[in-house]
Design an enzyme around this catalytic site. Structure first.
Site, PDB file in Angstrom:
ATOM      1  N   ALA A 173      -7.450 -27.558 -26.856  1.00 51.12           N
ATOM      2  CA  ALA A 173      -7.686 -28.708 -25.959  1.00 51.12           C
ATOM      3  C   ALA A 173      -7.712 -28.360 -24.507  1.00 51.12           C
ATOM      4  O   ALA A 173      -6.912 -28.855 -23.691  1.00 51.12           O
ATOM      5  CB  ALA A 173      -6.744 -29.914 -26.335  1.00 51.12           C
ATOM      6  N   ASP A 190       5.289 -24.661 -18.455  1.00 50.99           N
ATOM      7  CA  ASP A 190       6.269 -24.612 -19.408  1.00 50.99           C
ATOM      8  C   ASP A 190       7.050 -23.249 -18.763  1.00 50.99           C
ATOM      9  O   ASP A 190       7.229 -22.253 -19.384  1.00 50.99           O
ATOM     10  CB  ASP A 190       5.403 -24.102 -20.941  1.00 50.99           C
ATOM     11  N   HIS A 215      -7.868 -27.540 -20.502  1.00 56.73           N
ATOM     12  CA  HIS A 215      -8.258 -28.221 -19.181  1.00 56.73           C
ATOM     13  C   HIS A 215      -7.937 -27.375 -18.236  1.00 56.73           C
ATOM     14  O   HIS A 215      -7.845 -26.293 -18.339  1.00 56.73           O
ATOM     15  CB  HIS A 215      -7.091 -29.373 -19.115  1.00 56.73           C
ATOM     16  N   GLU A 216      -8.109 -27.836 -17.176  1.00 58.09           N
ATOM     17  CA  GLU A 216      -8.181 -26.921 -15.619  1.00 58.09           C
ATOM     18  C   GLU A 216      -6.825 -26.402 -15.717  1.00 58.09           C
ATOM     19  O   GLU A 216      -6.876 -25.343 -14.972  1.00 58.09           O
ATOM     20  CB  GLU A 216      -8.177 -28.021 -14.409  1.00 58.09           C
ATOM     21  N   GLY A 217      -5.649 -26.638 -16.422  1.00 60.11           N
ATOM     22  CA  GLY A 217      -4.527 -25.797 -16.378  1.00 60.11           C
ATOM     23  C   GLY A 217      -4.861 -24.446 -16.779  1.00 60.11           C
ATOM     24  O   GLY A 217      -4.633 -23.396 -16.423  1.00 60.11           O
ATOM     25  N   HIS A 218      -5.423 -24.467 -18.194  1.00 61.68           N
ATOM     26  CA  HIS A 218      -5.708 -23.396 -18.896  1.00 61.68           C
ATOM     27  C   HIS A 218      -6.700 -22.461 -18.123  1.00 61.68           C
ATOM     28  O   HIS A 218      -6.615 -21.316 -18.215  1.00 61.68           O
ATOM     29  CB  HIS A 218      -6.317 -23.683 -20.289  1.00 61.68           C
TER      30      HIS A 218
END
Ligand code: AMP
Length: 305
Positions: A43, A163, A45-48
């Site tokens: 899933a 995290d 998003h820009e974080g990944h």
């Protein structure tokens, strides 16, 4: 980009990529290509994608794994509701520059008779998320990350500060097991309004999306109080909790800890991790910010000599 689903295919594809690699630095000699890895639960998003960007800039070969690891979920409903978007993920990963996408099944990761768990013992796994989600959570994380790193043996693996406790646990595990991978921490990517990007945000609707903003707002309010000279974490907790309770979210913790030992910090003298977890409707969210008092630099030394 190639997508593989079994460990055998993964090793074959890694060998092919390695063989096909030619050093373009102009040295005239070839060398062993460096491998960067980004473990994810998909899933994307820009974080990944920020992790991919960093990995791409530092390595010759970039591998991403997408695996919704059942053993780290402490709530069956959370595991079932966790968003899955394999085709979209593959498109985004390819666009971002991933060379090899590893999407194993649960049976591939935990074959019949599977009996091994990696546990990082003590406060690193038992406080904060460990205390709320149970000790099985970080056993699940440490086990799956150890397995993925052993499967790929990357030079570097990229994790998000989002995290924060996970990175501390993974760093300890890699050191303890002698896994020859450098763990790189990347900054938190936020939406324009401050909400830390998370795959779980997809499940926030209407009012809850607005109420979720109270997590980052509480952290920013705490950081502003520190910038104004407040160092007492008891006072800072009151300031942060006020923002959270105003928004009527179900706070699990707002904690001030040493970023390496995760032990409680009484004062912001040197870096202190301020971490929050709260339920917004059905969705459990976490966020954090690193606090540094104006009189101290990031190493904890005072700026006054
Ligand atoms: P996940 O798919 O949630 O397991 O996340 C995979 C990796 O992406 C983990 O190392 C996360 O810390 C990282 N990550 C998730 N959200 C963000 C974010 N907003 N900013 C930076 N990294 C993130």
């Amino acid at each position: 980009m190639k997508t593989v689903r079994t460990v055998a295919e993964l090793h074959e594809a890694l060998a092919e990529l390695s063989e096909a690699f030619t050093d373009k630095s102009g040295s005239g000699r070839n060398r062993v290509p460096s491998v960067g890895m980004i473990p994810t639960m998909g899933a994307l998003h820009e974080g990944h994608l920020s992790l991919v960007k960093t990995a791409r800039s530092e390595n010759d070969i970039v591998v991403m794994s997408v695996f919704v690891n059942p053993t780290q979920f402490n709530e069956a409903v959370d595991l079932v509701a966790y968003p899955r978007a394999e085709e979209r993920d593959a498109g985004l990963a390819e666009q971002a520059g991933v060379d090899l996408l590893f999407i194993p099944s649960a049976a591939e990761m935990y074959p019949d008779g599977y009996a091994t768990t990696v546990s990082v013992n003590g406060p690193l796994s038992e406080t904060l998320e460990g205390a709320r989600r149970g000790r099985g959570h970080f056993d699940g994380v440490a086990t799956v990350v150890a397995k993925l790193l052993i499967m790929v043996l990357p030079d570097s693996a990229y994790f998000g500060q989002k995290d924060a406790q996970q990175v501390v646990v993974v760093r300890r595990m890699v050191r303890d097991l002698g896994i020859p991978t450098e763990i790189v921490t990347c900054p938190i990517v936020r939406a324009e309004d401050g909400l830390a990007l998370s795959s779980r945000n997809e499940r926030l609707t209407g009012e809850d999306r607005l109420r979720a903003l109270s997590l980052s707002r509480s952290l920013f309010t705490v950081a502003a109080a520190v910038a104004d000279g407040e160092t007492d974490t008891g006072e800072l907790e009151t300031v942060g909790l006020r923002v959270l309770t105003e928004s009527d979210v179900d706070v699990e913790y707002l904690a001030f800890v040493n970023p390496e030992t995760l032990r409680p910090a009484e004062a912001v003298e040197g870096p202190v991790l301020c971490a929050v977890a709260a339920r917004v409707g059905e969705v459990r969210l976490i966020d954090n910010v690193m606090l540094v008092s104006p009189g101290h630099d990031a190493t904890g030394a005072t700026g006054v000599s």
